[in-house]
Design a protein around this motif. Structure first.
Motif, PDB file in Angstrom:
ATOM      1  N   ALA A 229      35.892  34.244  49.011  1.00 36.47           N
ATOM      2  CA  ALA A 229      36.724  33.036  48.379  1.00 36.47           C
ATOM      3  C   ALA A 229      37.001  32.728  47.539  1.00 36.47           C
ATOM      4  N   ASN A 230      35.939  33.303  46.973  1.00 33.99           N
ATOM      5  CA  ASN A 230      35.782  33.359  44.711  1.00 33.99           C
ATOM      6  C   ASN A 230      35.705  33.777  44.379  1.00 33.99           C
ATOM      7  N   ALA A 231      35.890  36.211  44.948  1.00 33.07           N
ATOM      8  CA  ALA A 231      36.448  36.941  44.454  1.00 33.07           C
ATOM      9  C   ALA A 231      37.036  37.324  44.004  1.00 33.07           C
ATOM     10  N   ALA A 232      38.438  37.029  44.353  1.00 38.84           N
ATOM     11  CA  ALA A 232      39.933  37.313  44.174  1.00 38.84           C
ATOM     12  C   ALA A 232      39.747  36.729  42.502  1.00 38.84           C
ATOM     13  N   PRO A 233      39.811  35.289  42.214  1.00 43.39           N
ATOM     14  CA  PRO A 233      39.722  35.046  40.658  1.00 43.39           C
ATOM     15  C   PRO A 233      37.943  35.585  39.987  1.00 43.39           C
ATOM     16  N   GLU A 234      37.622  35.673  40.166  1.00 39.81           N
ATOM     17  CA  GLU A 234      36.468  36.133  39.001  1.00 39.81           C
ATOM     18  C   GLU A 234      36.946  38.075  39.309  1.00 39.81           C
ATOM     19  N   MET A 235      37.693  38.400  39.839  1.00 44.77           N
ATOM     20  CA  MET A 235      38.009  39.571  40.146  1.00 44.77           C
ATOM     21  C   MET A 235      39.321  39.596  39.320  1.00 44.77           C
ATOM     22  N   ARG A 236      40.173  39.176  38.784  1.00 48.05           N
ATOM     23  CA  ARG A 236      41.162  38.568  37.832  1.00 48.05           C
ATOM     24  C   ARG A 236      40.505  37.961  36.600  1.00 48.05           C
ATOM     25  N   ALA A 237      39.404  37.427  36.615  1.00 50.24           N
ATOM     26  CA  ALA A 237      39.137  37.237  34.827  1.00 50.24           C
ATOM     27  C   ALA A 237      38.371  37.911  34.106  1.00 50.24           C
ATOM     28  N   ALA A 238      37.617  39.582  35.108  1.00 48.85           N
ATOM     29  CA  ALA A 238      37.060  40.171  34.530  1.00 48.85           C
ATOM     30  C   ALA A 238      37.803  41.590  34.296  1.00 48.85           C
ATOM     31  N   ILE A 239      39.442  41.247  35.072  1.00 51.98           N
ATOM     32  CA  ILE A 239      40.250  42.591  34.956  1.00 51.98           C
ATOM     33  C   ILE A 239      41.086  42.230  32.983  1.00 51.98           C
ATOM     34  N   GLN A 240      41.133  40.482  32.287  1.00 53.58           N
ATOM     35  CA  GLN A 240      41.398  40.262  32.207  1.00 53.58           C
ATOM     36  C   GLN A 240      40.544  40.509  30.527  1.00 53.58           C
ATOM     37  N   LYS A 241      39.086  40.341  31.094  1.00 54.80           N
ATOM     38  CA  LYS A 241      38.293  40.184  30.063  1.00 54.80           C
ATOM     39  C   LYS A 241      37.824  41.753  29.514  1.00 54.80           C
ATOM     40  N   LEU A 242      38.156  42.468  30.702  1.00 56.16           N
ATOM     41  CA  LEU A 242      38.085  44.103  30.526  1.00 56.16           C
ATOM     42  C   LEU A 242      39.754  44.939  29.260  1.00 56.16           C
ATOM     43  N   GLU A 243      40.398  44.043  29.413  1.00 57.75           N
ATOM     44  CA  GLU A 243      41.427  44.535  29.021  1.00 57.75           C
ATOM     45  C   GLU A 243      41.744  44.027  27.861  1.00 57.75           C
ATOM     46  N   LYS A 244      40.677  43.263  27.168  1.00 54.38           N
ATOM     47  CA  LYS A 244      41.070  42.522  26.242  1.00 54.38           C
ATOM     48  C   LYS A 244      40.019  43.917  24.908  1.00 54.38           C
ATOM     49  N   ASP A 245      38.694  44.008  26.148  1.00 57.58           N
ATOM     50  CA  ASP A 245      38.062  44.688  25.121  1.00 57.58           C
ATOM     51  C   ASP A 245      38.544  46.395  25.227  1.00 57.58           C
ATOM     52  N   ASN A 246      39.405  46.510  25.970  1.00 56.39           N
ATOM     53  CA  ASN A 246      40.916  47.294  25.439  1.00 56.39           C
ATOM     54  C   ASN A 246      39.881  48.951  25.932  1.00 56.39           C
ATOM     55  N   VAL A 247      39.812  48.657  27.317  1.00 55.14           N
ATOM     56  CA  VAL A 247      38.446  50.026  27.977  1.00 55.14           C
ATOM     57  C   VAL A 247      40.166  50.575  27.891  1.00 55.14           C
ATOM     58  N   THR A 248      39.294  52.152  28.076  1.00 57.51           N
ATOM     59  CA  THR A 248      40.884  52.660  28.565  1.00 57.51           C
ATOM     60  C   THR A 248      40.676  53.390  30.096  1.00 57.51           C
ATOM     61  N   GLY A 249      39.489  52.617  30.938  1.00 61.39           N
ATOM     62  CA  GLY A 249      40.043  53.049  32.165  1.00 61.39           C
ATOM     63  C   GLY A 249      38.831  51.552  33.117  1.00 61.39           C
ATOM     64  N   TYR A 250      38.750  52.070  34.892  1.00 61.62           N
ATOM     65  CA  TYR A 250      37.853  51.462  35.740  1.00 61.62           C
ATOM     66  C   TYR A 250      37.272  52.463  36.133  1.00 61.62           C
ATOM     67  N   ILE A 251      35.835  51.636  36.631  1.00 62.26           N
ATOM     68  CA  ILE A 251      35.420  52.671  37.855  1.00 62.26           C
ATOM     69  C   ILE A 251      35.254  50.964  38.701  1.00 62.26           C
ATOM     70  N   LEU A 252      35.644  51.297  40.123  1.00 61.82           N
ATOM     71  CA  LEU A 252      35.460  49.985  40.585  1.00 61.82           C
ATOM     72  C   LEU A 252      34.532  50.451  42.086  1.00 61.82           C
ATOM     73  N   ASP A 253      33.646  49.181  41.913  1.00 64.14           N
ATOM     74  CA  ASP A 253      32.017  49.927  42.607  1.00 64.14           C
ATOM     75  C   ASP A 253      32.645  49.338  44.066  1.00 64.14           C
ATOM     76  N   LEU A 254      33.009  50.392  45.513  1.00 64.14           N
ATOM     77  CA  LEU A 254      32.904  49.296  46.485  1.00 64.14           C
ATOM     78  C   LEU A 254      31.444  49.482  47.807  1.00 64.14           C
ATOM     79  N   ARG A 255      30.378  50.479  46.654  1.00 56.29           N
ATOM     80  CA  ARG A 255      29.932  50.123  47.936  1.00 56.29           C
ATOM     81  C   ARG A 255      29.373  49.341  48.409  1.00 56.29           C
ATOM     82  N   SER A 256      28.333  50.056  49.928  1.00 52.72           N
ATOM     83  CA  SER A 256      27.239  47.951  50.497  1.00 52.72           C
ATOM     84  C   SER A 256      28.348  47.812  50.678  1.00 52.72           C
ATOM     85  N   ASN A 257      29.923  47.313  49.928  1.00 54.28           N
ATOM     86  CA  ASN A 257      30.563  45.663  50.179  1.00 54.28           C
ATOM     87  C   ASN A 257      31.112  45.922  51.669  1.00 54.28           C
ATOM     88  N   PRO A 258      30.433  44.870  52.169  1.00 52.73           N
ATOM     89  CA  PRO A 258      30.972  44.914  53.739  1.00 52.73           C
ATOM     90  C   PRO A 258      31.977  44.465  54.463  1.00 52.73           C
TER      91      PRO A 258
END
Length: 427
Positions: A229-258
């Motif tokens: 239930a809290n995956a989406a708000p935590e994902m939103r916060a993570a992306i917004q923070k990383l955007e502020k950190d000026n990352v050039t790209g993303y690796i999204l790790d879904l391994r072993s996510n059931p």
């Protein structure tokens, strides 16, 4: 049952508590009647399947004859009714459609934003062999720390054979008070292993994010372990923070996510995909409910998604949508292959059931059930590499992780190509 309560977990049951948001127990005025009339409960379950089950042929079973068969029995108590209900549902040949007694149903409703009690194993009955199979251990759990891995087969629980054992029965045996012990005997290939696990409360934050250094600049690494239930708000916060950190790209790790909740996978897909389809669900009448991007993506920077055989259901919706929309590159190994949707509902006596009500298709109309998502770039781990990551989870998402290393290489190529295109445009 609202759309936000639809479930996409790969498991027939979880040995931790699982929240199904919006599927709370709502007992009606007939609660006492159902308690005193086990036969009425059997009929209630039959009616739910008759109205909602995804397969109109009921696995080639005469469902009306099944009703007569089970209602012609006399039940001296609800335990006999529960046994018959489980027997009746087995006729569907669907491990994801299952009955839960009141205790099991309450366990399923513990809030996923809080603490989970158990050993941290996502468990299912293999569709072909019917053996109790680990889909994946939950990170940070006793099972994960002990080295239990996806695809392990649980053959004994405290010395008791699991041959022919119902998944719910296995869950009941494995669960127990915090700090008590349970011994699991596991078959892994030709090996037979024993694990003595101490049950614990496990706090789960589904999203873990960090900034990693690469030859083309800073990279945002996000590991998503569950679509709770809290995956989406935590994902939103993570992306917004990383955007502020000026990352050039993303690796999204879904391994072993059931997997987890349908709405969580759709909400998260919309953070990455600006326009295009995300998923469609099709019930037995052929009615399709289509979810699309809403033009509110949080980033358009290059993206690589890591998957493996433990990536299932909601993970497959997200990776399938990214792949079909050409939004990113999928790296790793073929995913689990669960393209079915369940709704979870309460019954008159406080018990509950999960019912497969639909299948889902990727934006290009692919049915991935029993097949999975094929990665764009295949990177297999040998047993030695896999065990090294199991023994030391801190190595996941580092240069000691071969699949991550390849993902970083693919991402750097995409970032360089994008930077080159921008340079040409400026010239």
């Amino acid at each position: 049952m609202t759309k936000r309560a639809l479930v996409l977990g790969a498991t027939a049951a979880a040995v931790t508590a699982v929240t199904i948001t919006g599927a709370g127990i709502h007992l009606n005025k007939g609660q006492a009647f159902f308690r005193d009339s086990p036969k009425e409960l059997v009929d209630e379950v039959w009616q739910v399947i008759d109205r909602n089950y995804v397969d109109a042929t009921f696995n080639q079973v005469d469902w009306k004859a099944i009703r007569s068969q089970y209602l012609n029995r006399n039940y001296k108590d609800k335990e006999e009714a529960y046994k018959s209900i489980r027997e009746m549902l087995k006729r569907l040949g669907d491990p994801y459609t299952r009955f839960m007694d009141p205790t099991e149903f309450r366990n399923m409703q513990i809030d996923t934003s809080g603490e989970l009690t158990g050993v941290g194993i996502q468990l299912a009955a293999d569709e072909k062999t019917k053996k109790l199979t680990v889909i994946s251990p939950i990170e940070g759990s006793p099972a994960s720390a002990a080295g239990i891995a996806a695809k392990d087969i649980i053959t004994k629980i405290d010395g008791k054979s699991t041959e022919g054992m119902d998944v719910n029965k296995a869950v009941t045996l494995i669960r127990g008070p915090v700090n008590t012990q349970v011994k699991l005997t596991v078959q892994r290939g030709t090996q037979q292993l024993e694990f003595n696990l101490k049950r614990a409360k496990i706090e789960i934050h589904p999203v873990r994010a960090s900034v990693q250094q690469s030859p083309t600049g800073k990279v945002g690494y996000i590991r998503l372990v569950q679509f709770s239930a809290n995956a989406a708000p935590e994902m939103r916060a993570a992306i917004q923070k990383l955007e502020k950190d000026n990352v050039t790209g993303y690796i999204l790790d879904l391994r072993s996510n059931p997997g987890g909740l349908l709405y969580a996978s759709v909400d998260i897909a919309r953070m990455w995909i600006q326009e295009g389809g995300i998923v469609s669900t099709v019930d037995r009448k052929g009615i399709s409910d289509k979810e699309d991007a809403n033009r509110r993506a949080l980033t358009d920077k290059p993206l690589v998604v890591l998957v493996d055989g433990g990536s299932a259901s909601a993970s497959e919706i997200l990776s399938g949508a990214i792949q079909d929309n050409k939004r990113g590159t999928i790296v790793g190994t073929k995913t689990f292959g669960k393209g079915l949707v369940q709704s979870v509902r309460s019954l008159g006596d406080g018990s509950g059931m999960a019912v497969t009500i639909a299948k889902y298709l990727t934006p290009n109309g692919r049915d991935i059930n029993k097949h999975g998502i094929d990665p764009d770039v295949v990177v297999e781990l040998n047993e030695q590499q896999r065990q090294a990551l199991v023994r030391d989870r801190d190595k996941i998402g580092t240069t000691s992780d071969p699949q991550y290393v390849k993902a970083l290489q693919v991402l750097n190529q995409a970032v360089s190509a994008k930077q080159g295109t921008r340079a040409q445009t400026k010239n």
